[in-house]
Write an enzyme that holds these catalytic residues in place. Sequence first.
Site, PDB file in Angstrom:
ATOM      1  N   GLU A 154      34.375 -11.596  -0.696  1.00 40.24           N
ATOM      2  CA  GLU A 154      35.068 -11.417   0.626  1.00 40.24           C
ATOM      3  C   GLU A 154      36.106 -10.164   0.382  1.00 40.24           C
ATOM      4  O   GLU A 154      36.713 -10.990  -0.705  1.00 40.24           O
ATOM      5  CB  GLU A 154      35.309 -12.319   0.829  1.00 40.24           C
ATOM      6  CG  GLU A 154      35.942 -12.262   2.270  1.00 40.24           C
ATOM      7  CD  GLU A 154      35.611 -13.498   3.028  1.00 40.24           C
ATOM      8  OE1 GLU A 154      35.150 -12.900   4.905  1.00 40.24           O
ATOM      9  OE2 GLU A 154      35.308 -14.595   3.023  1.00 40.24           O
ATOM     10  N   GLU A 255      31.981 -16.092  12.413  1.00 39.70           N
ATOM     11  CA  GLU A 255      33.076 -16.407  11.825  1.00 39.70           C
ATOM     12  C   GLU A 255      34.249 -16.321  12.923  1.00 39.70           C
ATOM     13  O   GLU A 255      34.975 -15.397  12.722  1.00 39.70           O
ATOM     14  CB  GLU A 255      32.920 -16.511  10.372  1.00 39.70           C
ATOM     15  CG  GLU A 255      34.516 -17.040   9.747  1.00 39.70           C
ATOM     16  CD  GLU A 255      34.622 -16.245   8.348  1.00 39.70           C
ATOM     17  OE1 GLU A 255      34.890 -17.438   8.226  1.00 39.70           O
ATOM     18  OE2 GLU A 255      34.696 -15.257   8.385  1.00 39.70           O
TER      19      GLU A 255
END
Length: 272
Positions: A154, A255
């Site tokens: 990520e 998220e």
Amino acid sequence: MVSPDRFTVNASILFTELPLLERPAAAAAAGFDKIELWWPWVDAPVPERGELDALREALTDARVQLTGLNFYAGQLPGPDRGALSVPGEESEKFRANIDVAADFAQSVGCKALNALYGNRVEGATAEEQDALALENLTLAARAADRVGAVLLIEALNAPESPKCPIVSAPKAIEVVDAVNAATGLDNARFLMDLYHLSMNGEDLAGVIDAHTARTGHVQIADNPGRGAPGTGSLDFDELLGRLDKAGYEGLVGLEYKPGDNGSAASFGWLNK
């Protein structure tokens, strides 16, 4: 009640008003059958077996699928941004966690494991930290492959994570390619978090067009504020549509911060 098959709820940022073991049922009550988690035990890379069993039971009882799990990454949310590139105790904790996380993922049918890189630290050069990171990511990729999962890499954002070196899509892709070259497994993939990339000022359409083929997961939150879609300025109809056209068929992780009215009230945008 919504039943949004495309979305998986990150229950480490949503439903945190509830204890961990109550979150799968809360997600189910809100209309979701999938969740993802950061490593839930921030002080325990190797938790007691009973804690793992209890989480597995909570998922089973709620009939909720765990779709993504972070490896141990230090204090999240908090000062840490990962552990695997940090020499000494943090790297050791990450390594101790690798098989624990992979085995738990296998036991609940989770097919994606996210390995957060970590901050730059004093006392070690960037080259030393990057070499350690590649060693640890190689171990993690092999463990993920053993349980039939992909390893996610990520990119975070520089304003909120100024000491993290993985703060752009091209840099994350560079790490993905290095891990795949080191293992020969081709199971490392980019985690495309549109909030982080937006915070970096990246061209989201360009990132989608260039990197969807190597993307294993997408996460979203609006910007500014990291709230639900519609609370900021990002056009998620356009962005998700562009992902579709680029061939992305995976899940989209929610998220985002739920806001003052709580997590269950933060999904109204899905009905619009």
